[in-house]
Scaffold this motif. Structure first.
Motif, PDB file in Angstrom:
ATOM      1  N   ALA A  52       0.829  -1.209   0.000  1.00 53.40           N
ATOM      2  CA  ALA A  52       0.000   0.000   0.000  1.00 53.40           C
ATOM      3  C   ALA A  52       0.859   1.252   0.000  1.00 53.40           C
ATOM      4  CB  ALA A  52      -0.927  -0.003   1.209  1.00 53.40           C
ATOM      5  N   ILE A 150      -4.146  -2.009   7.180  1.00 53.15           N
ATOM      6  CA  ILE A 150      -3.070  -1.074   6.862  1.00 53.15           C
ATOM      7  C   ILE A 150      -1.744  -1.652   7.335  1.00 53.15           C
ATOM      8  CG2 ILE A 150      -2.135   1.227   7.288  1.00 53.15           C
ATOM      9  CD1 ILE A 150      -5.013   2.189   7.707  1.00 53.15           C
ATOM     10  N   ALA A 155      -4.551  -2.794   2.786  1.00 54.65           N
ATOM     11  CA  ALA A 155      -5.467  -1.672   2.568  1.00 54.65           C
ATOM     12  C   ALA A 155      -4.665  -0.538   1.945  1.00 54.65           C
ATOM     13  CB  ALA A 155      -6.111  -1.218   3.868  1.00 54.65           C
ATOM     14  N   PRO A 157      -4.429   3.416   0.253  1.00 54.04           N
ATOM     15  CA  PRO A 157      -5.110   4.714   0.359  1.00 54.04           C
ATOM     16  C   PRO A 157      -5.985   4.957  -0.866  1.00 54.04           C
ATOM     17  CG  PRO A 157      -2.800   5.004  -0.217  1.00 54.04           C
ATOM     18  CD  PRO A 157      -2.967   3.557   0.133  1.00 54.04           C
ATOM     19  N   THR A 162     -10.861  10.145  -1.562  1.00 53.60           N
ATOM     20  CA  THR A 162     -11.033  10.597  -0.182  1.00 53.60           C
ATOM     21  C   THR A 162     -11.922  11.833  -0.147  1.00 53.60           C
ATOM     22  OG1 THR A 162      -8.938   9.677   0.633  1.00 53.60           O
ATOM     23  CG2 THR A 162      -9.853  11.567   1.831  1.00 53.60           C
ATOM     24  N   SER A 178      -9.591   6.591   8.370  1.00 52.38           N
ATOM     25  CA  SER A 178      -8.627   7.532   7.801  1.00 52.38           C
ATOM     26  C   SER A 178      -7.359   7.617   8.630  1.00 52.38           C
ATOM     27  CB  SER A 178      -9.240   8.943   7.720  1.00 52.38           C
ATOM     28  OG  SER A 178     -10.337   8.980   6.845  1.00 52.38           O
ATOM     29  N   GLN A 182      -5.943  10.810   4.415  1.00 52.86           N
ATOM     30  CA  GLN A 182      -6.262   9.745   3.469  1.00 52.86           C
ATOM     31  C   GLN A 182      -7.203   8.708   4.074  1.00 52.86           C
ATOM     32  OE1 GLN A 182      -5.584   8.592   0.162  1.00 52.86           O
ATOM     33  NE2 GLN A 182      -5.274  10.791  -0.091  1.00 52.86           N
ATOM     34  N   TYR A 184      -8.719   4.874   3.913  1.00 48.42           N
ATOM     35  CA  TYR A 184      -8.212   3.564   3.518  1.00 48.42           C
ATOM     36  C   TYR A 184      -9.326   2.540   3.316  1.00 48.42           C
ATOM     37  CZ  TYR A 184      -3.308   4.831   4.174  1.00 48.42           C
ATOM     38  OH  TYR A 184      -2.063   5.399   4.027  1.00 48.42           O
ATOM     39  N   GLY A 358      -3.810  -3.532  -1.089  1.00 47.83           N
ATOM     40  CA  GLY A 358      -2.508  -2.966  -1.398  1.00 47.83           C
ATOM     41  C   GLY A 358      -1.721  -3.819  -2.384  1.00 47.83           C
TER      42      GLY A 358
END
Length: 464
Positions: A52, A150, A155, A157, A162, A178, A182, A184, A358
């Motif tokens: 990601a 993340i 995950a 962005p 956004t 977020s 950003q 996600y 990602g």
């Protein structure tokens, strides 16, 4: 941060982790400031690196006029399919059909393939499948799994989307997925508990179809209507989970994670002692051991038309719709009852999200598809297929066909004003909290002792 020990609270529509029965309706809700700040902080602590971070959304081609990324030629031409994970066939088919209809002129040859993967398993499965090169481009999960995603690099962005999404839904929804500026994940639908009542039965018992607003009113009706010998109760609810008990405890004055700090769930708060005492006192309304307060004895009994009130969520509406038709009654949905003189009853809220992997080799197409689920056409497809309420602003929600005619939406939306999107917390919060409320409900210990045990257990597990 305890990323490895997260628990998805809202996965099981009947309160048990890991279940995947069909959902029917959801609702819009807002979280409170401290909770959102905590969630954002937890997301901010998620580990860096991974695919990601390597794939920068800013490098993708953005079409200003269309307000979307330009899909990669390999996907647009149909040479390779976009792969998505859904939990339900009917939702996957509805969203994919709506997506292809929306883009039939721009991308007539696009192909989309789906696989059924439980939302609660998606992040873990993606961390393995993504690295192996056989994962999805987009998958469905829960908002409180996003930090882990993340951390795992599963995950990505959302880039330009956004801003698009922030214009379509409340900051309550966007903030909890977020990190800084950003997002996600794309908020898709929301849900929480509510008070559901049999208007036909209440008319017979009280002379009016109007629901109670306080526990004291329910207690008064129970004094006449309850009959333990025939298992007849005025209200049914699960009493083995802090998730279900929290609306009562919060109305009685207790605030979970008062400072939004995962180190302090508030188990040592003096207000919790009185709240637990009040909770234990409700046993006279529903005098059933916690182990026997299963969804079968709660939701199925209400569907038979024998129970004036039940506390559950929109996942039960399909069963209740069938029961109401077969047994000749009508039901309504409203806000959860409060303690007389207490605060509005808060409820833990859930939110389903779409995540761009990602690892996706088609990051533009993946973002276009994920964002579509929160567009007008996408939200309409989601509602039409599931009955769940999309996580978009009220004015956009009103434009979805069928929403305004849904007799239960108003009550769901009203309760949502007091719902909380809590931060990702360790699994042992739920285990510790469940034990605490069970001990009190079943009379295994008094409130103070149960609270002291919860403080010690949480502290011990938190230190591991």
């Amino acid at each position: 941060m305890h990323v490895a020990t997260l628990m998805q609270t809202f996965t099981d529509r009947r309160g048990r982790p890991g279940g995947t029965p069909q959902l029917r309706r959801g609702q819009v809700m807002r979280r409170r400031g401290a909770i959102a700040a905590a969630a954002a902080a937890v997301l901010g602590m998620a580990g860096c690196g991974g695919p990601a971070e390597e794939e920068q959304a800013s490098e993708l081609e953005w079409d200003d006029e269309a307000g979307q990324y330009v899909i990669e030629e390999a996907v647009a031409s149909g040479e390779v399919p976009l792969k998505v994970w859904f939990e339900e066939d009917y939702l996957a088919e509805a969203v994919i059909a709506a997506f292809k209809e929306e883009f039939k002129d721009e991308y007539p040859d696009i192909r989309i393939e789906y696989e059924l993967v439980a939302k609660n398993d998606a992040v873990e499965k993606m961390s393995l499948a993504g690295e192996a090169g056989n994962g999805a481009d987009v998958y469905m999960s829960f908002y409180d799994q996003v930090a882990r995603a993340i951390d795992d690099g599963t995950a990505a962005p959302l880039g330009e989307y956004t801003g698009v999404l922030q214009d379509r839904m409340s900051e309550a929804f966007t903030s909890v997925v977020s990190v800084e500026d950003q997002m996600y994940a794309v908020p898709v639908t929301t849900e929480s508990l509510a008070l559901i009542y049999n208007t036909t039965l209440l008319q017979e018992l009280t002379g009016a179809p109007d629901p109670a607003t306080t526990w004291e009113e329910i207690r008064s009706l129970a004094a006449d209507y309850n009959d333990p010998s025939t298992n007849r109760w005025t209200l049914r609810m699960s009493t083995a989970e802090i998730y279900r008990a929290y609306p009562i405890l919060s109305s009685a004055g207790w605030k979970v994670y008062p400072d939004g700090n995962v180190d302090d769930p508030g188990f040592d708060d003096a207000a919790l002692t009185g709240a637990l005492d009040y909770y234990a006192g409700l046993r006279e309304i529903y005098d059933v051991p916690s182990a026997d307060s299963t969804w079968e004895t709660i939701e199925e009994a209400f569907a038979k038309g024998e129970t004036p009130y039940v506390i559950t969520g929109p996942w039960a509406f399909s069963l209740f719709d069938t029961g109401a038709a077969e047994n000749g009654f009508e039901y309504g949905v409203t806000t959860l009852p409060t303690v007389d003189g207490g605060a509005p009853a808060g409820a833990f809220a859930g939110m389903h999200v779409a995540v761009v992997s990602g690892y996706s080799e088609h990051p533009a197409a993946a973002r276009v598809f994920a964002n579509f689920m929160a567009s007008d056409a996408g939200a309409a497809a989601v509602y039409g297929a599931t009955g769940q309420i999309p996580a978009v602003n009220g004015d956009l929600l009103a434009g979805i066909e069928g929403i305004e005619d849904d007799p239960h939406v108003a009550g769901i939306v009203a309760q949502s004003a007091n719902a909380e999107l809590i931060p990702q917390v360790p699994q042992y919060f739920w285990e510790t909290g469940n034990t605490m409320v069970i001990d009190v409900w079943d009379g295994l210990s008094d409130a103070a002792a149960a609270q002291e045990k919860a403080v010690a257990t949480y502290s011990e597990l938190h230190g591991l």
